[in-house]
Design a protein around this motif. Structure first.
Motif, PDB file in Angstrom:
ATOM      1  N   LEU A 171       0.834  -1.214   0.000  1.00  0.00           N
ATOM      2  CA  LEU A 171       0.000   0.000   0.000  1.00  0.00           C
ATOM      3  C   LEU A 171       0.862   1.254   0.000  1.00  0.00           C
ATOM      4  O   LEU A 171       0.584   2.208  -0.729  1.00  0.00           O
ATOM      5  CB  LEU A 171      -0.923   0.017   1.218  1.00  0.00           C
ATOM      6  N   TYR A 172       1.910   1.245   0.820  1.00  0.00           N
ATOM      7  CA  TYR A 172       2.774   2.424   0.857  1.00  0.00           C
ATOM      8  C   TYR A 172       3.503   2.607  -0.471  1.00  0.00           C
ATOM      9  O   TYR A 172       3.639   3.738  -0.955  1.00  0.00           O
ATOM     10  CB  TYR A 172       3.774   2.363   2.014  1.00  0.00           C
ATOM     11  N   ALA A 189       0.549   9.843   0.561  1.00  0.00           N
ATOM     12  CA  ALA A 189      -0.889   9.986   0.798  1.00  0.00           C
ATOM     13  C   ALA A 189      -1.285   9.239   2.069  1.00  0.00           C
ATOM     14  O   ALA A 189      -2.384   9.412   2.586  1.00  0.00           O
ATOM     15  CB  ALA A 189      -1.689   9.466  -0.391  1.00  0.00           C
ATOM     16  N   LEU A 190      -0.359   8.411   2.571  1.00  0.00           N
ATOM     17  CA  LEU A 190      -0.572   7.642   3.790  1.00  0.00           C
ATOM     18  C   LEU A 190       0.388   8.095   4.877  1.00  0.00           C
ATOM     19  O   LEU A 190       1.538   8.428   4.593  1.00  0.00           O
ATOM     20  CB  LEU A 190      -0.359   6.146   3.525  1.00  0.00           C
ATOM     21  N   GLN A 191      -0.080   8.095   6.110  1.00  0.00           N
ATOM     22  CA  GLN A 191       0.785   8.345   7.262  1.00  0.00           C
ATOM     23  C   GLN A 191       1.238   6.994   7.795  1.00  0.00           C
ATOM     24  O   GLN A 191       0.446   6.058   7.851  1.00  0.00           O
ATOM     25  CB  GLN A 191       0.028   9.065   8.377  1.00  0.00           C
ATOM     26  N   VAL A 245       1.540   0.255  10.822  1.00  0.00           N
ATOM     27  CA  VAL A 245       0.217   0.869  10.752  1.00  0.00           C
ATOM     28  C   VAL A 245       0.260   2.023   9.768  1.00  0.00           C
ATOM     29  O   VAL A 245       1.129   2.905   9.871  1.00  0.00           O
ATOM     30  CB  VAL A 245      -0.227   1.381  12.147  1.00  0.00           C
ATOM     31  N   LEU A 246      -0.691   2.050   8.844  1.00  0.00           N
ATOM     32  CA  LEU A 246      -0.853   3.152   7.897  1.00  0.00           C
ATOM     33  C   LEU A 246      -2.232   3.776   8.078  1.00  0.00           C
ATOM     34  O   LEU A 246      -3.193   3.069   8.350  1.00  0.00           O
ATOM     35  CB  LEU A 246      -0.715   2.661   6.441  1.00  0.00           C
ATOM     36  N   VAL A 247      -2.284   5.102   7.890  1.00  0.00           N
ATOM     37  CA  VAL A 247      -3.527   5.851   8.044  1.00  0.00           C
ATOM     38  C   VAL A 247      -3.658   6.842   6.902  1.00  0.00           C
ATOM     39  O   VAL A 247      -2.680   7.501   6.525  1.00  0.00           O
ATOM     40  CB  VAL A 247      -3.561   6.604   9.401  1.00  0.00           C
TER      41      VAL A 247
END
Length: 154
Positions: free
Chosen positions: A7-8, A14-16, A150-152
């Motif tokens: 995902l990253y 666009a992701l934290q 963890v991604l947000v």
């Protein structure tokens, strides 16, 4: 579920990405869902109240101010969360009953563990924006977690 690393790679900034050394405690290594939050310090009354409600696949982010002095999540509350269809819990603090937590079908990430119980004063805030580990957790935004981290959504 797509891994957090993939995902990253696909979405980048666009992701934290949560920059804390969280450990996996639950029976589900990967989990995802919309964020709900509880801000509490060494007290789990509000956390228990929220997890007793239908989770509908959400992830509860608990800001316990990084305290490892008292656990805010244990086996009974984790089992209740799993029964109420929560996807996972991310704890900026401590958990307890670690051997049992591994058997609960729930994603659980936390800083550490401590057998000492929390207090029960119900002080804290539910569904407010919380910040820790370089991430801003906003209720409703999507969180994805696995063994890598963890991604947000921003």
């Amino acid at each position: 579920m797509t891994s957090t690393a993939d995902l990253y790679d696909e979405h980048g900034e666009a992701l934290q990405s949560l920059a804390l050394p969280l450990r996996d405690y639950g029976g589900a290594a990967a989990f995802a869902g919309p964020i709900r939050t509880v801000k509490c310090y060494e007290d789990n009354a509000l956390l228990k109240q929220v997890l007793s409600e239908p989770g509908e696949g959400a992830v509860l982010v608990v800001d316990a101010a990084g305290s490892l002095d008292r656990a805010v999540l244990g086996d009974m509350i984790a089992a209740m969360a799993a029964e109420n269809d929560w996807s996972g819990v991310v704890v900026h603090g401590a958990v307890r009953d670690v051997a049992v937590l591994r058997t609960v079908d729930l994603g659980i990430k936390a800083l550490g563990s401590n057998p000492r119980k929390s207090t029960k004063t119900a002080q804290g805030v539910v569904d407010d924006v919380v910040d820790f580990g370089g991430v801003t957790f906003r209720p409703g935004r999507r969180l994805v977690a696995d063994e890598d981290g963890v991604l947000v959504e921003r």
